[in-house]
Scaffold this motif. Sequence first.
Motif, short mmCIF file in Angstrom:
data_model
loop_
_atom_site.label_atom_id
_atom_site.label_comp_id
_atom_site.label_asym_id
_atom_site.label_seq_id
_atom_site.Cartn_x
_atom_site.Cartn_y
_atom_site.Cartn_z
N GLN A 161 -37.19 -100.37 2.96
CA GLN A 161 -38.47 -100.19 3.63
C GLN A 161 -38.35 -100.71 5.06
OE1 GLN A 161 -40.99 -102.53 1.08
NE2 GLN A 161 -40.53 -104.45 2.12
N LEU A 162 -39.36 -100.42 5.88
CA LEU A 162 -39.37 -100.90 7.26
C LEU A 162 -40.19 -102.18 7.36
CD1 LEU A 162 -39.95 -97.53 9.18
CD2 LEU A 162 -37.81 -98.78 8.93
N ASP A 163 -39.67 -103.15 8.12
CA ASP A 163 -40.44 -104.37 8.32
C ASP A 163 -41.27 -104.27 9.59
OD1 ASP A 163 -38.71 -104.74 10.43
OD2 ASP A 163 -37.78 -106.57 9.66
N ALA A 164 -41.90 -105.37 9.99
CA ALA A 164 -42.80 -105.36 11.13
C ALA A 164 -42.09 -105.05 12.44
CB ALA A 164 -43.51 -106.71 11.25
N ASN A 165 -40.79 -105.27 12.48
CA ASN A 165 -40.02 -105.00 13.70
C ASN A 165 -39.32 -103.65 13.67
OD1 ASN A 165 -40.65 -107.54 14.84
ND2 ASN A 165 -39.05 -108.52 13.61
N GLY A 166 -39.63 -102.84 12.66
CA GLY A 166 -39.01 -101.52 12.57
C GLY A 166 -37.61 -101.54 12.01
N ARG A 167 -37.18 -102.66 11.44
CA ARG A 167 -35.85 -102.73 10.85
C ARG A 167 -35.88 -102.18 9.42
NH1 ARG A 167 -34.30 -108.92 11.58
NH2 ARG A 167 -36.32 -109.04 10.51
N LEU A 168 -34.84 -101.46 9.06
CA LEU A 168 -34.72 -100.95 7.70
C LEU A 168 -34.14 -102.07 6.84
CD1 LEU A 168 -35.11 -98.31 6.06
CD2 LEU A 168 -32.69 -97.83 6.47
N VAL A 169 -34.92 -102.55 5.86
CA VAL A 169 -34.55 -103.73 5.09
C VAL A 169 -34.61 -103.44 3.60
CG1 VAL A 169 -35.39 -105.28 6.89
CG2 VAL A 169 -36.92 -104.64 5.02
N ALA A 170 -33.89 -104.28 2.83
CA ALA A 170 -33.95 -104.20 1.37
C ALA A 170 -35.29 -104.75 0.90
CB ALA A 170 -32.80 -105.00 0.76
N ALA A 171 -35.95 -104.03 0.01
CA ALA A 171 -37.28 -104.43 -0.44
C ALA A 171 -37.24 -105.71 -1.27
CB ALA A 171 -37.92 -103.31 -1.26
N THR A 172 -36.09 -106.04 -1.86
CA THR A 172 -36.01 -107.20 -2.75
C THR A 172 -35.97 -108.53 -2.00
OG1 THR A 172 -33.60 -106.91 -2.82
CG2 THR A 172 -34.90 -105.93 -4.60
N ASN A 173 -35.30 -108.56 -0.85
CA ASN A 173 -35.15 -109.84 -0.15
C ASN A 173 -35.23 -109.74 1.37
OD1 ASN A 173 -32.70 -108.59 0.38
ND2 ASN A 173 -31.54 -109.85 -1.08
N GLY A 174 -35.43 -108.56 1.91
CA GLY A 174 -35.58 -108.43 3.36
C GLY A 174 -34.29 -108.40 4.14
N PHE A 175 -33.14 -108.35 3.47
CA PHE A 175 -31.86 -108.25 4.20
C PHE A 175 -31.81 -106.90 4.91
CE2 PHE A 175 -29.32 -111.35 1.30
CZ PHE A 175 -30.19 -112.37 1.68
N VAL A 176 -31.24 -106.88 6.12
CA VAL A 176 -31.31 -105.70 6.99
C VAL A 176 -30.15 -104.76 6.69
CG1 VAL A 176 -31.48 -104.90 9.37
CG2 VAL A 176 -32.35 -107.16 8.76
N VAL A 177 -30.47 -103.47 6.54
CA VAL A 177 -29.47 -102.44 6.29
C VAL A 177 -28.60 -102.28 7.54
CG1 VAL A 177 -29.09 -100.04 5.67
CG2 VAL A 177 -31.01 -101.29 4.69
N GLN A 178 -27.29 -102.12 7.33
CA GLN A 178 -26.34 -102.03 8.43
C GLN A 178 -25.92 -100.58 8.69
OE1 GLN A 178 -25.25 -105.22 10.15
NE2 GLN A 178 -27.25 -105.34 9.11
N GLY A 179 -25.61 -100.29 9.94
CA GLY A 179 -25.17 -98.96 10.34
C GLY A 179 -24.91 -98.96 11.83
N ARG A 180 -24.98 -97.79 12.43
CA ARG A 180 -24.81 -97.68 13.88
C ARG A 180 -26.02 -96.97 14.47
NH1 ARG A 180 -19.78 -93.29 14.24
NH2 ARG A 180 -20.62 -91.73 12.78
N LEU A 181 -26.33 -97.33 15.71
CA LEU A 181 -27.48 -96.78 16.40
C LEU A 181 -27.05 -95.79 17.47
CD1 LEU A 181 -29.70 -99.99 16.80
CD2 LEU A 181 -29.83 -98.23 15.02
N ALA A 182 -27.97 -94.92 17.86
CA ALA A 182 -27.71 -93.92 18.89
C ALA A 182 -28.40 -94.35 20.19
CB ALA A 182 -28.22 -92.55 18.44
N ASP A 183 -27.90 -93.81 21.31
CA ASP A 183 -28.53 -94.09 22.60
C ASP A 183 -29.71 -93.14 22.80
OD1 ASP A 183 -27.44 -91.62 23.26
OD2 ASP A 183 -25.80 -92.45 24.45
N ASP A 184 -30.28 -93.17 24.02
CA ASP A 184 -31.47 -92.37 24.30
C ASP A 184 -31.21 -90.88 24.21
OD1 ASP A 184 -32.91 -94.66 24.69
OD2 ASP A 184 -32.67 -94.67 26.88
N ASN A 185 -29.95 -90.48 24.30
CA ASN A 185 -29.60 -89.06 24.23
C ASN A 185 -29.17 -88.63 22.84
OD1 ASN A 185 -30.04 -88.58 27.05
ND2 ASN A 185 -28.07 -89.58 27.48
#
Length: 418
Positions: free
Chosen positions: A123-147
């Motif tokens: 789920q998404l937390d208040a800061n827009g991070r994708l987190v595990a619903a059980t404990n709030g740990f943040v899902v890892q991956g890579r992000l894209a730039d503005d393009n």
Amino acid sequence: MMRSIFSGVSGLRNHQTRMDVIGNNIANVNTVGFKASRVTFKEGFAQILQGASRPPGDTADVAGGTNPVQVGLGMNIGSIDLLFTQGSLESTGVNTDLAIQGDSFFMVSDGTQQYFTRAGNFQLDANGRLVAATNGFVVQGRLADDNGVLGDRIQDIVLPFGQKSPARATQEVTFAGNLNAEAEEGTVRETTVTVYDRMGVAQRVTVSFEKQAGTPPTWNYTVDTPGGTVVSGASGTLTFDGEGRLADPLPTDPFIFTPDSGADDVEVVLNFGQEGGLAGLTQFAAPSTAVVREQDGFTMGDLQRFSIDSTGTVFGAFSNGVTLVLGQVALADFNNPAGLERVGDNQYVVSPNSGQAVIGFAGEGSQSSITAGALEMSNVDLAQEFTNMITTQRGFQSNARVISTSDEMLQEVVTLKR
């Protein structure tokens, strides 16, 4: 007799451990991403009462060798194995729910350590991070730039609503339709299109086509915009062949104007079509329908929603109609997944026998795929667990009977003195 008692005790104790594992499996029959365990037993120590002997060297001697005489001393736990078979998928319709089909794991982090899980109820937390619903740990991956270009660094997946898609100035305007070959000299066909400057400000541009005399006849065009100052490319001539198709020379000068908004000059290529083609403008004996079919500019947009595909790529849909890549969920593979150590919350950590995580992405370094809007359910097989429960219970009862029988035999020994 004492040996039989201790053997029975080891059987009781280890069958109880097996029952504990079975009970845990059944308790987690509806736990998302849970992987069942199984217990295997191994023989304990064996006491040697008499060693083995080989046959004598004299072939005339009919006596042969003897086998060792040993008494077993019970049994021990051989292993408690994690069974990483694929669980069935349940459709949820929640776009942040993810299920893996394959052997990989999601990566989550508490900021200091990485954990691995098959449970994709995110789920998404208040800061827009994708987190595990059980404990709030943040899902890892890579992000894209503005393009929309993905980076290489593994980091927290952040999808903040309010993220913006930058405006893009119009670079090309494409025309389509017909200019009436039977129109009289001086006939004008006018069309209007909205283009965008580099700030995303909409600019109205009017294109007029005027019929000229000649064989074959030509059409002069003029381009104007009330929202800026024309720099160049505001006029030209279109020539058609005897079959109503565009002919050389085709206009090549772009239309350039300076917007009143203060943005940089806008340079627009006017695409009237190809020589001898029918996809652009034509000149047939039919009503004039010349219009601007499309332009490639757009204004600034706000992120409205997102979706995740089978490779774990997150796409954002913006209010200006643009779809951009926002990030991609990472996956981890192990040489020995059964060697991972369970730490609760449906999560695992690396152990000395699991091997290090091989980090990749679905379809890129990992053979697994991701299903969005679904969750992987527990792989517990209730029929198998109930069968194991029956055999475990019978094993426990049998070992208890060994203890009670040995006790009765000891009681007989005690009563010999009477």
